[in-house]
Design a protein around this motif. Structure first.
Motif, short mmCIF file in Angstrom:
data_model
loop_
_atom_site.label_atom_id
_atom_site.label_comp_id
_atom_site.label_asym_id
_atom_site.label_seq_id
_atom_site.Cartn_x
_atom_site.Cartn_y
_atom_site.Cartn_z
N PHE A 4 0.85 -1.18 0.00
CA PHE A 4 0.00 0.00 0.00
C PHE A 4 0.89 1.23 0.00
O PHE A 4 2.04 1.20 0.41
N ASP A 5 0.34 2.32 -0.52
CA ASP A 5 1.08 3.57 -0.64
C ASP A 5 0.86 4.44 0.59
O ASP A 5 -0.26 4.59 1.07
N MET A 6 1.94 5.03 1.07
CA MET A 6 1.88 5.96 2.19
C MET A 6 3.04 6.93 2.05
O MET A 6 4.15 6.53 1.71
N ALA A 7 2.79 8.21 2.25
CA ALA A 7 3.83 9.21 2.03
C ALA A 7 5.03 8.99 2.94
O ALA A 7 6.19 9.21 2.54
N GLN A 8 4.78 8.54 4.20
CA GLN A 8 5.88 8.41 5.15
C GLN A 8 5.42 7.57 6.33
O GLN A 8 4.26 7.66 6.76
N ASP A 9 6.30 6.73 6.85
CA ASP A 9 6.05 6.08 8.13
C ASP A 9 6.13 7.16 9.21
O ASP A 9 7.17 7.82 9.35
N PRO A 10 5.09 7.38 9.98
CA PRO A 10 5.09 8.50 10.95
C PRO A 10 6.13 8.38 12.04
O PRO A 10 6.38 9.35 12.76
N PRO A 29 -4.81 0.24 5.15
CA PRO A 29 -3.74 0.01 6.12
C PRO A 29 -3.25 1.30 6.79
O PRO A 29 -2.93 1.29 7.99
N GLU A 30 -3.18 2.40 6.05
CA GLU A 30 -2.74 3.66 6.65
C GLU A 30 -3.73 4.12 7.71
O GLU A 30 -3.34 4.67 8.75
N PHE A 31 -5.02 3.88 7.47
CA PHE A 31 -6.03 4.22 8.46
C PHE A 31 -5.82 3.40 9.74
O PHE A 31 -5.92 3.92 10.86
N ILE A 32 -5.53 2.11 9.58
CA ILE A 32 -5.28 1.26 10.75
C ILE A 32 -4.11 1.81 11.55
O ILE A 32 -4.17 1.92 12.79
N ALA A 78 -4.83 -6.36 7.13
CA ALA A 78 -6.04 -5.68 6.64
C ALA A 78 -6.88 -6.67 5.86
O ALA A 78 -7.00 -6.59 4.64
N LEU A 79 -7.45 -7.63 6.57
CA LEU A 79 -8.30 -8.63 5.94
C LEU A 79 -9.72 -8.09 5.77
O LEU A 79 -10.10 -7.09 6.36
N GLN A 80 -10.51 -8.79 4.96
CA GLN A 80 -11.91 -8.41 4.77
C GLN A 80 -12.65 -8.51 6.10
O GLN A 80 -12.46 -9.43 6.88
N ASP A 81 -13.54 -7.53 6.34
CA ASP A 81 -14.32 -7.54 7.58
C ASP A 81 -15.59 -6.73 7.38
O ASP A 81 -15.71 -5.95 6.44
#
Length: 954
Positions: A645-651, A741-744, A781-784
């Motif tokens: 998944f794409d994310m600008a940066q690991d916080p 995943p970024e939301f998680i 991030a499985l289906q739920d």
């Protein structure tokens, strides 16, 4: 045209012959998508948009998805413009609510899941023979009571020609042309040191040929209509457009590349990060431009064949069949594989190391392993071996066998069996083997010959090993023995099957006196039952199963799952008032479906709708549907495995371009970071991170309430004008989704312990190094059943035609979609995200709040029909604050010329002005179904589309 708008249909480009045929339907009993009840008029209580076969001619369509995605209600996720993450299929997505919530039918009967691959949940409309399409009916809003699960967002029903007489041969040649003249982007690419195209490019040739033949037999009691087609599409690389010549960064101010580079990126604990120049380590890293080798349009070859047949055995039985076959092979090419930041223990006796490199790696004994080796993480691109190449082949068979007829004057029936099978072959070429990389990096001197070899050759572990030299510029020979040794072809095979047995009886209860005293017609009723079984089998080879492919992100597991469902359904149409003042016709329609799934789930879906025709000029309609969607075969059984998944940066660490952490130590410790690892590990160089995806057998059905209210107006004082306006609202609860995943991660950092359980940091603290699900950092991030979504808006359609004396007829059609609300809530603990007119963030794919299609058609008296279309897509705001997508207008021109009674020519240009797609940068990546810095499923990505076709009929 008035008939079409009475349905809420677009009568776009309806030629006189088609219009006359539609008028004849007024005195026949017909079935409209959304109900199985036949009616002697075309008043429907649900809004249905229609696309006629002539629209395919005016658009020069050879891929059905290219036309359908232009409808304002339709979005496209999987299509011919996908490369990285492609399934090789083409899917439809109504209201941007997902392929899985859009049910696709052929003649009112289901199509199977398109592929056993991730993302292949939607029906593959490559199976649709464009030459036989009579019309397409699009019902947006729930229809689960009529058709069963999957119809939450609506239904797309392809109505096929099944009564053809004669022979028809059709050929079309198409290609794209674009003027590469974006000086700003060319300067950005050039400043980054990468090549870019300049001037005019003509490419992407498409050839399509089809043959249709049919005829009646036995004095008209039967008909067989058969078809065959062949389509060949040339690929287009991203290197051929200046706006995709490099992967742009998120704000399109520079090129963004991968740290897995041709120069290599070497992470040395305690010593920093280096790349290679000559035989020297240089501090820092070099970006690899991975975009140009990706396909913008995949090469594709497709064969289809089939037949539609019917025969009246007697006055009570008409047997019918639908047989279709498709073989579609396409290629999804992406950048070369490599050592994607794999960990190695390098020995000091490695003969490829220079003195400077050896000093850096072994200068500090405290940084070495106990055996004296140096831990090094290497990101090195296999540019010498060429791009990765995924060959995707889908072979599909679908067969329907049924009988229908009148039992007596009151009752009729329809019963059929359906079997469909999709067979997938996935051959992944030119990946590298992780195990062989480890052996090839461990190079030594053969004490007997003095040659450089692998340690595994000397100790007998791998006698075929060829040493690999990433330590020097030019140290790997292009196409040489090392690249051949490292190459690992991967294979996966899979099938999905669908079995349906369905039947119903329909009766006119008015024959028994069951009718209201205020109505002239009696109650119509449908009683039916259906059995459906879905299976999925996915069988990857050992390389896939063990995660041996360096470019695969992890192991791909096999799966074998199935479920079945028994259903009972009924429909009723109750005329309330007929023939009264201000109540020419008032009808109440009811529907109910009970479903019993083998997964221990039962569902009840129902709907109530009504229409009120005040007179022949003005009609009201409204509907409510409780739609319930059980998890489909993929959501239940999709194999679990790593994806990116794409994310600008690991916080929790400094980004690759130097931005400091955005989260505190206290916040990051919730996600598994320690005081030692906080801001002390490398961030992803490509902005890509690991997450674990897959199905979930514990899923429950999702529920949706859909509402619509609208009117149809055909004013007597404006002859030829018809207008429909419909308001709709769709509310989904317990939506089946895989959380972003970024939301998680963000929810975890904010203190949500439940979300933190899904964050698994690697040994360094990272979320991106490695591909072993047991040891590599990743987010689960499985289906739920988590999501809530609400969509609300308006569809406005008008049609107008007028005679222009001896110059023929002018016809105008406009289809408009306005979104008032598009909200999503990923979980009950999450805020509500407003996605109307936005993209990015938790909203993902663009959702313009305004889309409009206008077409003007001139039917001349000289055998020529000309047409002009204007497609408008409203502006979209980037929730990440980088690149807003400007509103976009496309203009298309085309003409059809009846040269002879049996021969017609057609030609046209779509996107006449060569409008560039709005640039979204690297954020428009595979995880958002983007490609090449843009969203080609929404916008015209390749420039002008030119076509020339001929049709001969005997």
């Amino acid at each position: 045209m008035a008939v079409s708008a009475a349905l809420g249909m677009s009568a776009a480009a309806v030629l006189p012959s088609v219009a006359n045929a539609q008028e004849e339907l007024l005195v026949e009993e017909v079935v409209v998508t959304g109900s199985r009840i036949q009616k002697t008029n075309l008043v429907t209580s649900s809004p249905v948009t229609q696309v006629d076969a002539d629209e395919f001619k005016f658009q020069g369509t050879t891929r059905v998805e290219d036309l359908m995605k232009n409808l304002p209600q339709v979005y496209s996720n999987q299509n011919a413009s996908q490369s990285n993450g492609a399934t090789g299929t083409a899917t439809l997505n109504l209201r941007n609510l997902g392929d899985e919530r859009t049910l696709v039918l052929i003649n009112g009967r289901r199509m199977p899941a398109g592929s056993p691959l991730q993302g292949g949940v939607g029906a593959d409309i490559n199976q649709i023979p464009g030459a036989l399409i009579k019309r397409v009916e699009v019902l947006t809003g729930g229809a689960s009571a009529t058709y069963g699960s999957d119809a939450v967002a609506g239904v797309v029903n392809f109505i096929m020609v099944d009564d053809f007489e004669g022979i028809k041969l059709d050929y079309q040649y198409s290609q794209y042309q674009h003027d590469n003249d974006n000086s700003r982007l060319q300067r950005i690419v050039g400043d980054a040191g990468f090549p870019f195209p300049d001037g005019s490019n003509t490419d992407g040739d498409i050839q399509d040929i089809s043959l249709v033949l049919g005829g009646n037999f036995d004095n008209g009691r039967g008909n067989i209509t058969a078809y065959a087609s062949y389509r060949e599409i040339d690929g287009v690389l991203q290197s051929e457009r200046d706006y995709s010549a490099c992967a742009l960064n998120d704000d399109a101010t520079g090129c963004f590349g991968s740290g897995t580079s041709a120069e290599g990126t070497f992470l040395t604990p305690g010593n920093g990060t280096y790349y290679v120049d000559g035989d020297q380590f240089i501090p820092g890293s070099q970006a690899y431009n991975y975009g140009p080798l990706n396909y913008y349009q995949r090469p594709d070859e497709r064969y289809t064949a089939g037949a539609f047949g019917r025969y009246s055995i007697n006055e009570h039985v008409e047997a019918y069949t639908e047989l279709s076959f498709m073989d579609n092979q396409t290629n999804a090419q992406i950048a070369p594989s490599g050592s994607f930041f794999l960990d190695y223990n390098v020995s000091p006796d490695n003969p490829f190391l220079s003195d400077q490199q050896r000093d850096i790696l072994f200068g500090d004994p405290s940084l070495l392993n106990d055996n004296g080796t140096a831990p090094v993480t290497i990101g090195r691109r296999n540019v010498e071996g060429g791009p990765r190449n995924q060959d995707l082949r889908h072979t599909t068979f679908r067969g329907v066998f049924g009988a229908r007829g009148d039992i007596n004057d009151t009752w009729r029936y329809d019963v059929y069996g359906l079997y469909a099978e999709v067979s997938m072959e996935n051959t992944y070429n030119n990946d590298l083997s992780n195990a062989k990389l480890a052996n090839a990096v461990d190079a030594v001197i053969d004490p007997e010959t003095g040659d450089i070899t692998c340690r595994s050759v000397l100790d007998g572990r791998d006698p075929n090993c060829v040493p690999w030299n990433p330590w020097q510029t030019g140290g790997v020979e292009p196409g040489g023995a090392a690249t051949e040794y490292l190459a690992l072809p991967l294979f996966a095979r899979g099938t999905t099957t669908q079995k349906v047995i369905s039947g119903y009886v329909a009766g006119s209860l008015g024959d028994y006196g069951i009718q209201l005293p205020t109505a002239d017609s009696g109650v119509e009723i449908i009683l039916g039952a259906e059995y459906r079984k879905e299976t999925l089998n996915f069988n990857p080879d050992e390389g896939f199963r063990l995660g041996l492919g360096a470019g695969q992100g992890g192991a791909t597991n096999p799966v074998n799952g199935e479920y079945d469902v028994n259903e009972f359904f009924l429909e009723a149409s109750v005329p309330l008032v007929e023939g009264k003042t201000l109540a020419e016709e008032v009808v109440l329609d009811l529907g109910y479906r009970y479903s019993d799934y083998s997964t221990d789930t039962t569902t009840d879906t129902y709907g109530i709708s009504g229409s009120w025709a005040f007179n022949n000029s003005f009609k009201l309609r409204a509907s409510y549907q409780r739609a319930v969607r059980a998890p489909n075969i993929q959501e239940l059984f999709l194999p679990q495995g790593f994806n990116l998944f794409d994310m600008a940066q690991d916080p929790c660490t400094t980004s690759a371009d130097g931005n400091p952490p955005t989260a505190t130590l206290e916040q990051c410790m919730r996600s598994g970071i320690t005081a030692e690892t906080y801001n002390n590990y490398p961030d992803s160089f490509a902005g890509q991170y690991n997450y674990l995806q897959g199905g979930n057998t514990e899923l429950s059905p999702e529920e949706a309430d859909t509402y619509s209210i609208g009117f149809i107006w055909s004013p007597e004082f404006i002859d030829g004008l018809t207008m429909s306006v419909d308001w709709y609202q769709i509310e989904i609860e317990q939506g089946i989704e895989d959380l972003e995943p970024e939301f998680i991660l963000n929810q975890c950092l904010a203190g949500d312990d439940a979300m933190c359980a899904s964050v698994n940091r690697g040994p360094r603290g990272d979320l991106w190094i490695g591909s072993d699900v047991n040891s590599s950092g990743h987010i689960v991030a499985l289906q739920d059943n988590l999501a809530k979504e609400e969509v609300e808006g308006y569809d406005v359609i008008f049609d107008y035609s007028l005679e222009v004396g001896g110059l023929g007829t002018l016809m105008f059609n406009n289809t408009m979609s306005i979104i008032e609300t598009w909200d999503t809530q990923q979980a009950s603990s999450a805020p509500v995200d407003d996605c109307k007119g936005n993209w990015g963030g938790n909203c993902g794919y663009p959702t313009p709040d305004f889309r409009n299609n206008f077409r003007a058609t001139w039917l001349t008296p000289w055998g020529i029909t000309g047409s002009l279309a204007w497609r408008h897509i409203g502006d979209v705001t980037d929730l990440n604050g980088n690149l807003d997508l400007d509103d976009t207008d496309y203009f298309d021109v085309s003409a059809v010329w009846d040269v002879l009674d049996n021969t017609s020519l057609r030609a046209g240009i779509n996107n006449v002005l060569d409008e560039e797609p709005p640039i979204a940068g690297d954020a428009a990546g595979p995880s958002l179904n983007g490609n090449g810095n843009v969203f080609p499923g929404m916008y015209d990505a390749l420039g002008r589309y030119m076509f020339l076709g001929v049709s001969v009929e005997f």
